[in-house]
Design a protein around this motif. Structure first.
Motif, PDB file in Angstrom:
ATOM      1  N   PRO A  73       0.844  -1.200   0.000  1.00  8.85           N
ATOM      2  CA  PRO A  73       0.000   0.000   0.000  1.00  8.85           C
ATOM      3  C   PRO A  73       0.879   1.250   0.000  1.00  8.85           C
ATOM      4  O   PRO A  73       2.090   1.170   0.197  1.00  8.85           O
ATOM      5  CB  PRO A  73      -0.785  -0.121   1.305  1.00  8.85           C
ATOM      6  CG  PRO A  73       0.061  -0.981   2.176  1.00  8.85           C
ATOM      7  CD  PRO A  73       0.782  -1.923   1.257  1.00  8.85           C
ATOM      8  N   SER A  74       0.267   2.363  -0.188  1.00  5.65           N
ATOM      9  CA  SER A  74       0.989   3.630  -0.116  1.00  5.65           C
ATOM     10  C   SER A  74       1.216   3.996   1.347  1.00  5.65           C
ATOM     11  O   SER A  74       0.419   3.628   2.219  1.00  5.65           O
ATOM     12  CB  SER A  74       0.174   4.727  -0.791  1.00  5.65           C
ATOM     13  OG  SER A  74       0.738   5.986  -0.531  1.00  5.65           O
ATOM     14  N   ALA A  75       2.279   4.728   1.622  1.00 10.74           N
ATOM     15  CA  ALA A  75       2.527   5.206   2.986  1.00 10.74           C
ATOM     16  C   ALA A  75       1.420   6.167   3.416  1.00 10.74           C
ATOM     17  O   ALA A  75       1.190   6.359   4.610  1.00 10.74           O
ATOM     18  CB  ALA A  75       3.885   5.890   3.069  1.00 10.74           C
ATOM     19  N   TYR A  76       0.726   6.736   2.450  1.00  8.30           N
ATOM     20  CA  TYR A  76      -0.360   7.672   2.742  1.00  8.30           C
ATOM     21  C   TYR A  76      -1.685   6.956   3.013  1.00  8.30           C
ATOM     22  O   TYR A  76      -2.659   7.582   3.418  1.00  8.30           O
ATOM     23  CB  TYR A  76      -0.534   8.665   1.595  1.00  8.30           C
ATOM     24  CG  TYR A  76       0.680   9.539   1.405  1.00  8.30           C
ATOM     25  CD1 TYR A  76       0.907  10.636   2.231  1.00  8.30           C
ATOM     26  CD2 TYR A  76       1.624   9.255   0.425  1.00  8.30           C
ATOM     27  CE1 TYR A  76       2.032  11.438   2.079  1.00  8.30           C
ATOM     28  CE2 TYR A  76       2.758  10.049   0.260  1.00  8.30           C
ATOM     29  CZ  TYR A  76       2.945  11.133   1.089  1.00  8.30           C
ATOM     30  OH  TYR A  76       4.062  11.919   0.938  1.00  8.30           O
ATOM     31  N   ASP A  77      -1.737   5.640   2.801  1.00  9.46           N
ATOM     32  CA  ASP A  77      -2.960   4.869   3.051  1.00  9.46           C
ATOM     33  C   ASP A  77      -3.219   4.643   4.539  1.00  9.46           C
ATOM     34  O   ASP A  77      -4.335   4.312   4.917  1.00  9.46           O
ATOM     35  CB  ASP A  77      -2.897   3.507   2.354  1.00  9.46           C
ATOM     36  CG  ASP A  77      -2.986   3.622   0.839  1.00  9.46           C
ATOM     37  OD1 ASP A  77      -3.403   4.682   0.345  1.00  9.46           O
ATOM     38  OD2 ASP A  77      -2.631   2.644   0.153  1.00  9.46           O
ATOM     39  N   PHE A  78      -2.208   4.825   5.356  1.00  4.94           N
ATOM     40  CA  PHE A  78      -2.349   4.580   6.787  1.00  4.94           C
ATOM     41  C   PHE A  78      -2.895   5.824   7.475  1.00  4.94           C
ATOM     42  O   PHE A  78      -2.538   6.941   7.117  1.00  4.94           O
ATOM     43  CB  PHE A  78      -1.004   4.167   7.390  1.00  4.94           C
ATOM     44  CG  PHE A  78      -0.519   2.845   6.870  1.00  4.94           C
ATOM     45  CD1 PHE A  78      -0.855   1.669   7.518  1.00  4.94           C
ATOM     46  CD2 PHE A  78       0.232   2.777   5.710  1.00  4.94           C
ATOM     47  CE1 PHE A  78      -0.432   0.449   7.028  1.00  4.94           C
ATOM     48  CE2 PHE A  78       0.655   1.564   5.210  1.00  4.94           C
ATOM     49  CZ  PHE A  78       0.325   0.391   5.877  1.00  4.94           C
ATOM     50  N   LYS A  79      -3.731   5.604   8.475  1.00  2.00           N
ATOM     51  CA  LYS A  79      -4.384   6.724   9.164  1.00  2.00           C
ATOM     52  C   LYS A  79      -3.372   7.601   9.889  1.00  2.00           C
ATOM     53  O   LYS A  79      -3.470   8.820   9.861  1.00  2.00           O
ATOM     54  CB  LYS A  79      -5.422   6.177  10.138  1.00  2.00           C
ATOM     55  CG  LYS A  79      -6.258   7.238  10.793  1.00  2.00           C
ATOM     56  CD  LYS A  79      -7.346   6.626  11.634  1.00  2.00           C
ATOM     57  CE  LYS A  79      -8.199   7.722  12.265  1.00  2.00           C
ATOM     58  NZ  LYS A  79      -9.288   7.155  13.050  1.00  2.00           N
ATOM     59  N   THR A  80      -2.405   6.956  10.553  1.00  2.00           N
ATOM     60  CA  THR A  80      -1.418   7.733  11.306  1.00  2.00           C
ATOM     61  C   THR A  80      -0.008   7.396  10.840  1.00  2.00           C
ATOM     62  O   THR A  80       0.238   6.320  10.281  1.00  2.00           O
ATOM     63  CB  THR A  80      -1.510   7.449  12.821  1.00  2.00           C
ATOM     64  OG1 THR A  80      -1.136   6.090  13.060  1.00  2.00           O
ATOM     65  CG2 THR A  80      -2.905   7.721  13.361  1.00  2.00           C
ATOM     66  N   LEU A  81       0.886   8.304  11.087  1.00  2.00           N
ATOM     67  CA  LEU A  81       2.287   8.099  10.743  1.00  2.00           C
ATOM     68  C   LEU A  81       2.891   6.912  11.494  1.00  2.00           C
ATOM     69  O   LEU A  81       3.574   6.083  10.877  1.00  2.00           O
ATOM     70  CB  LEU A  81       3.070   9.387  11.005  1.00  2.00           C
ATOM     71  CG  LEU A  81       4.522   9.424  10.561  1.00  2.00           C
ATOM     72  CD1 LEU A  81       4.680   9.067   9.097  1.00  2.00           C
ATOM     73  CD2 LEU A  81       5.105  10.803  10.833  1.00  2.00           C
ATOM     74  N   PRO A  82       2.633   6.759  12.810  1.00  2.00           N
ATOM     75  CA  PRO A  82       3.173   5.581  13.505  1.00  2.00           C
ATOM     76  C   PRO A  82       2.697   4.246  12.921  1.00  2.00           C
ATOM     77  O   PRO A  82       3.449   3.270  12.907  1.00  2.00           O
ATOM     78  CB  PRO A  82       2.684   5.761  14.951  1.00  2.00           C
ATOM     79  CG  PRO A  82       2.563   7.240  15.108  1.00  2.00           C
ATOM     80  CD  PRO A  82       2.067   7.724  13.759  1.00  2.00           C
ATOM     81  N   GLU A  83       1.458   4.202  12.423  1.00  2.00           N
ATOM     82  CA  GLU A  83       0.960   2.978  11.783  1.00  2.00           C
ATOM     83  C   GLU A  83       1.771   2.665  10.526  1.00  2.00           C
ATOM     84  O   GLU A  83       2.110   1.508  10.269  1.00  2.00           O
ATOM     85  CB  GLU A  83      -0.513   3.120  11.403  1.00  2.00           C
ATOM     86  CG  GLU A  83      -1.466   3.081  12.564  1.00  2.00           C
ATOM     87  CD  GLU A  83      -2.894   3.328  12.136  1.00  2.00           C
ATOM     88  OE1 GLU A  83      -3.170   3.519  10.937  1.00  2.00           O
ATOM     89  OE2 GLU A  83      -3.764   3.341  13.029  1.00  2.00           O
ATOM     90  N   ALA A  84       2.065   3.682   9.740  1.00  2.69           N
ATOM     91  CA  ALA A  84       2.848   3.490   8.514  1.00  2.69           C
ATOM     92  C   ALA A  84       4.270   3.028   8.844  1.00  2.69           C
ATOM     93  O   ALA A  84       4.808   2.137   8.189  1.00  2.69           O
ATOM     94  CB  ALA A  84       2.884   4.777   7.703  1.00  2.69           C
TER      95      ALA A  84
END
Length: 63
Positions: free
Chosen positions: A10-21
């Motif tokens: 997935p894209s790094a932008y697909d995650f809700k939060t930065l820590p999740e990515a």
């Protein structure tokens, strides 16, 4: 007809939060390294570039 698994991340932008990515990236790199899966190299590098872009935009060291 041969079914090829989807190797794209997935894209790094697909995650809700930065820590999740960041957590996803860390787990995926560990998994790929453990399995010595060189086929994922380009996808890992793409995700890493996106992640660093997102960190630069969202991370505030003053917080």
């Amino acid at each position: 007809m041969k079914i090829v698994p989807d190797l794209s991340l997935p894209s790094a932008y697909d995650f809700k939060t930065l820590p999740e990515a960041i957590a996803f990236y860390t787990r995926k790199v560990a998994e790929v390294a453990k399995n010595r899966d060189r086929s994922m190299h380009d996808e890992i590098m793409r995700f890493k570039r996106e992640l660093h872009e997102r960190i630069d935009r969202e991370y505030d060291p003053a917080l």
